[in-house]
Design a protein around this motif. Structure first.
Motif, mmCIF file in Angstrom:
data_model
loop_
_atom_site.group_PDB
_atom_site.id
_atom_site.type_symbol
_atom_site.label_atom_id
_atom_site.label_comp_id
_atom_site.label_asym_id
_atom_site.label_seq_id
_atom_site.Cartn_x
_atom_site.Cartn_y
_atom_site.Cartn_z
ATOM 1 N N ALA A 290 3.707 2.899 12.427
ATOM 2 C CA ALA A 290 3.454 2.288 11.125
ATOM 3 C C ALA A 290 4.773 2.081 10.393
ATOM 4 O O ALA A 290 5.725 2.843 10.559
ATOM 5 C CB ALA A 290 2.524 3.154 10.278
ATOM 6 N N VAL A 291 4.808 1.033 9.575
ATOM 7 C CA VAL A 291 5.983 0.715 8.763
ATOM 8 C C VAL A 291 5.514 0.606 7.313
ATOM 9 O O VAL A 291 4.501 -0.050 7.021
ATOM 10 C CB VAL A 291 6.631 -0.610 9.209
ATOM 11 C CG1 VAL A 291 7.781 -0.980 8.277
ATOM 12 C CG2 VAL A 291 7.124 -0.501 10.647
ATOM 13 N N VAL A 292 6.251 1.228 6.395
ATOM 14 C CA VAL A 292 5.919 1.216 4.974
ATOM 15 C C VAL A 292 6.880 0.288 4.247
ATOM 16 O O VAL A 292 8.090 0.318 4.477
ATOM 17 C CB VAL A 292 5.995 2.636 4.382
ATOM 18 C CG1 VAL A 292 5.785 2.596 2.859
ATOM 19 C CG2 VAL A 292 4.966 3.547 5.036
ATOM 20 N N SER A 293 6.325 -0.555 3.354
ATOM 21 C CA SER A 293 7.153 -1.454 2.555
ATOM 22 C C SER A 293 6.430 -1.733 1.239
ATOM 23 O O SER A 293 5.315 -1.254 1.014
ATOM 24 C CB SER A 293 7.403 -2.771 3.310
ATOM 25 O OG SER A 293 6.177 -3.394 3.646
ATOM 26 N N ALA A 294 7.076 -2.499 0.370
ATOM 27 C CA ALA A 294 6.431 -2.903 -0.879
ATOM 28 C C ALA A 294 5.410 -3.994 -0.591
ATOM 29 O O ALA A 294 5.670 -4.899 0.203
ATOM 30 C CB ALA A 294 7.469 -3.401 -1.878
ATOM 31 N N ALA A 295 4.244 -3.905 -1.214
ATOM 32 C CA ALA A 295 3.193 -4.912 -1.021
ATOM 33 C C ALA A 295 3.480 -6.136 -1.881
ATOM 34 O O ALA A 295 4.106 -6.055 -2.933
ATOM 35 C CB ALA A 295 1.831 -4.332 -1.370
ATOM 36 N N ASP A 296 3.000 -7.271 -1.415
ATOM 37 C CA ASP A 296 3.102 -8.496 -2.196
ATOM 38 C C ASP A 296 2.017 -8.525 -3.259
ATOM 39 O O ASP A 296 0.947 -7.934 -3.079
ATOM 40 C CB ASP A 296 2.950 -9.724 -1.285
ATOM 41 C CG ASP A 296 4.084 -9.850 -0.285
ATOM 42 O OD1 ASP A 296 5.218 -9.446 -0.638
ATOM 43 O OD2 ASP A 296 3.847 -10.331 0.835
ATOM 44 N N PRO A 297 2.242 -9.209 -4.384
ATOM 45 C CA PRO A 297 1.213 -9.303 -5.426
ATOM 46 C C PRO A 297 -0.083 -9.886 -4.870
ATOM 47 O O PRO A 297 -0.074 -10.880 -4.143
ATOM 48 C CB PRO A 297 1.844 -10.247 -6.461
ATOM 49 C CG PRO A 297 3.320 -10.107 -6.253
ATOM 50 C CD PRO A 297 3.494 -9.893 -4.769
ATOM 51 N N GLY A 298 -1.184 -9.234 -5.184
ATOM 52 C CA GLY A 298 -2.486 -9.728 -4.749
ATOM 53 C C GLY A 298 -2.847 -9.417 -3.319
ATOM 54 O O GLY A 298 -3.919 -9.801 -2.852
ATOM 55 N N ALA B 68 2.153 -0.192 -2.429
ATOM 56 C CA ALA B 68 2.799 0.017 -1.139
ATOM 57 C C ALA B 68 1.957 -0.602 -0.037
ATOM 58 O O ALA B 68 0.728 -0.591 -0.093
ATOM 59 C CB ALA B 68 3.000 1.505 -0.881
ATOM 60 N N ARG B 69 2.641 -1.144 0.973
ATOM 61 C CA ARG B 69 1.972 -1.692 2.151
ATOM 62 C C ARG B 69 2.328 -0.824 3.358
ATOM 63 O O ARG B 69 3.490 -0.503 3.591
ATOM 64 C CB ARG B 69 2.429 -3.122 2.417
ATOM 65 C CG ARG B 69 1.810 -3.727 3.688
ATOM 66 C CD ARG B 69 2.624 -4.879 4.240
ATOM 67 N NE ARG B 69 2.818 -5.945 3.281
ATOM 68 C CZ ARG B 69 4.013 -6.367 2.848
ATOM 69 N NH1 ARG B 69 5.119 -5.785 3.308
ATOM 70 N NH2 ARG B 69 4.120 -7.353 1.986
ATOM 71 N N ARG B 70 1.296 -0.441 4.120
ATOM 72 C CA ARG B 70 1.526 0.258 5.381
ATOM 73 C C ARG B 70 0.976 -0.620 6.492
ATOM 74 O O ARG B 70 -0.212 -0.932 6.523
ATOM 75 C CB ARG B 70 0.843 1.622 5.397
ATOM 76 C CG ARG B 70 1.236 2.463 6.611
ATOM 77 C CD ARG B 70 0.738 3.887 6.481
ATOM 78 N NE ARG B 70 -0.686 3.995 6.749
ATOM 79 C CZ ARG B 70 -1.220 4.744 7.714
ATOM 80 N NH1 ARG B 70 -0.428 5.444 8.512
ATOM 81 N NH2 ARG B 70 -2.509 4.808 7.879
ATOM 82 N N THR B 71 1.835 -1.049 7.394
ATOM 83 C CA THR B 71 1.439 -1.903 8.516
ATOM 84 C C THR B 71 1.325 -1.029 9.750
ATOM 85 O O THR B 71 2.320 -0.508 10.264
ATOM 86 C CB THR B 71 2.467 -3.027 8.731
ATOM 87 O OG1 THR B 71 2.620 -3.762 7.512
ATOM 88 C CG2 THR B 71 1.992 -3.975 9.817
ATOM 89 N N GLN C 77 -2.625 -1.884 5.218
ATOM 90 C CA GLN C 77 -3.219 -1.083 4.153
ATOM 91 C C GLN C 77 -2.379 -1.211 2.894
ATOM 92 O O GLN C 77 -1.154 -1.082 2.930
ATOM 93 C CB GLN C 77 -3.300 0.383 4.576
ATOM 94 C CG GLN C 77 -3.995 1.285 3.565
ATOM 95 C CD GLN C 77 -4.088 2.721 4.050
ATOM 96 O OE1 GLN C 77 -3.329 3.135 4.926
ATOM 97 N NE2 GLN C 77 -4.996 3.489 3.489
ATOM 98 N N VAL C 78 -3.033 -1.492 1.790
ATOM 99 C CA VAL C 78 -2.356 -1.601 0.500
ATOM 100 C C VAL C 78 -2.809 -0.441 -0.371
ATOM 101 O O VAL C 78 -4.009 -0.227 -0.565
ATOM 102 C CB VAL C 78 -2.660 -2.941 -0.187
ATOM 103 C CG1 VAL C 78 -1.942 -3.023 -1.540
ATOM 104 C CG2 VAL C 78 -2.243 -4.102 0.707
#
Length: 340
Positions: free
Chosen positions: A139-147, A128-131, A159-160
């Motif tokens: 803050a906005v939560v979304s799926a993180a990119d690979p790596g 998960a990615r938190r921007t 934040q990953v």
């Protein structure tokens, strides 16, 4: 993939449980470091209204300081607050921070909806990615990119969370049984692959994905990427060699196999017969692990875990806190705050 009880997941679940029980909860996150900081960017701790702490952003002194401050004036942290620790020698000595170590933290009230969103991604097997915007605490939560990695960009912190690395253990051997819980604690998603069901049937650890496949089939179906480590521990050349043949042709950051120097040379000679070139064979770490004189399965597991950490940390860079501090932050004391 089954999920693990990694440190960040423990913090999120505990904070969620505290909120559900009616507690006030705050999250502290390391958003930038400089020098010999005790915890990396992205490390988290949660504090509740009773002063209970889970997770870590330091060796303990900073958590105590945060708890004391919240007891005195929790209302000052309504949306989020930036705190800086270790900006002078006296403070580093008081907090027992390493020499020249600085930490920038973000302290905020825990949000039940954000916790549910983060855990939803992680429980589904994704990072998960938190921007987070430091200017206003949104803050906005979304799926993180690979790596993807945690990073501070100006006044935006990304934040990953979740298992950013994967460990494939070839063989449910004694060494694997000691190594797996160490890897879980280090934040790896752990897969144990062994077609010998009599070995898998007695596997003692929850949180690992157990696969009764041929190891090379797994790596063909789920190839190793730059965040994957493959360690062959089955003691069966048929299983180990076929898996290594695939792993050495994939961009895994770590490929290792247990065995003596003589066994390793014999293995490389066998693999060379499958048209693996010299560069691919040179990537094989064998005997696997740091040379600490390990002999027993738990000692070998410690040596492998330590080597995984060493290789993961190679090449990591840290940006100085001073480059990203807001101009209104004082450099004299940790009690200076920036509050949106």
């Amino acid at each position: 993939m089954n999920q693990l009880v990694a440190p960040d997941l423990t913090v999120l679940r505990t904070a969620q449980a505290w909120l559900a029980a009616g507690d006030a909860v705050w999250l502290a996150t390391v958003i930038d470091t400089y020098g010999s900081a005790p915890r990396p960017v992205g490390a988290m701790a949660a504090v509740n209204q009773r002063g209970e702490v889970v997770g870590s952003v330091s060796g303990g002194c900073i958590e105590d300081d945060i708890t004391d401050w919240l007891r005195r004036d929790a209302l000052a942290c309504k949306l989020g607050t930036t705190l800086v620790y270790g900006v002078n020698a006296d403070e580093r000595a008081r907090l027992r921070l390493p020499c020249n170590g600085h930490l920038m933290l973000w302290l905020e009230p825990a949000d039940a909806m954000q916790l549910a969103q983060l855990l939803g991604h992680i429980d589904a097997g994704h990072c998960a990615r938190r921007t987070l915007q430091l200017t206003d605490g949104t803050a906005v939560v979304s799926a993180a990119d690979p790596g993807e990695r945690c990073r501070l960009i100006g006044q935006t912190f990304v934040q990953v969370l979740g298992p950013t690395h994967r460990l494939v253990l070839i063989g449910a051997s004694d060494v694997s049984r000691y190594l797996a819980p160490m890897a879980l604690g280090l934040g790896f998603a752990v897969q144990v692959v062994d077609p010998r069901t009599e070995y898998l049937s007695t596997w003692p650890h929850a949180g690992c994905e157990l696969l009764a496949d041929m190891p090379d089939d797994l790596l063909l179906r789920e190839p190793a990427d730059v965040n994957t480590a493959v360690v062959a521990l089955s003691h069966d050349p048929k299983l180990d060699d076929l898996a290594l043949m695939e792993a050495l042709q994939q961009p895994a950051f770590y490929v290792g196999a247990m065995g003596s120097p003589r066994t390793t040379q014999a293995r490389k000679a066998r693999l060379a017969q499958f048209d693996l070139d010299a560069d691919a064979l040179a990537r094989l770490r064998g005997p696997v692990g740091l040379d600490i004189g390990a002999r027993t399965p738990p000692e070998i597991a410690i040596s492998v875990a330590a080597d995984l950490v060493r290789v993961m940390r190679q090449g990591e860079s840290r940006s100085p806190v001073a480059a990203s501090l807001p101009s209104r932050l004082s450099s004299s004391t940790s009690s200076q705050l920036v509050t949106p």
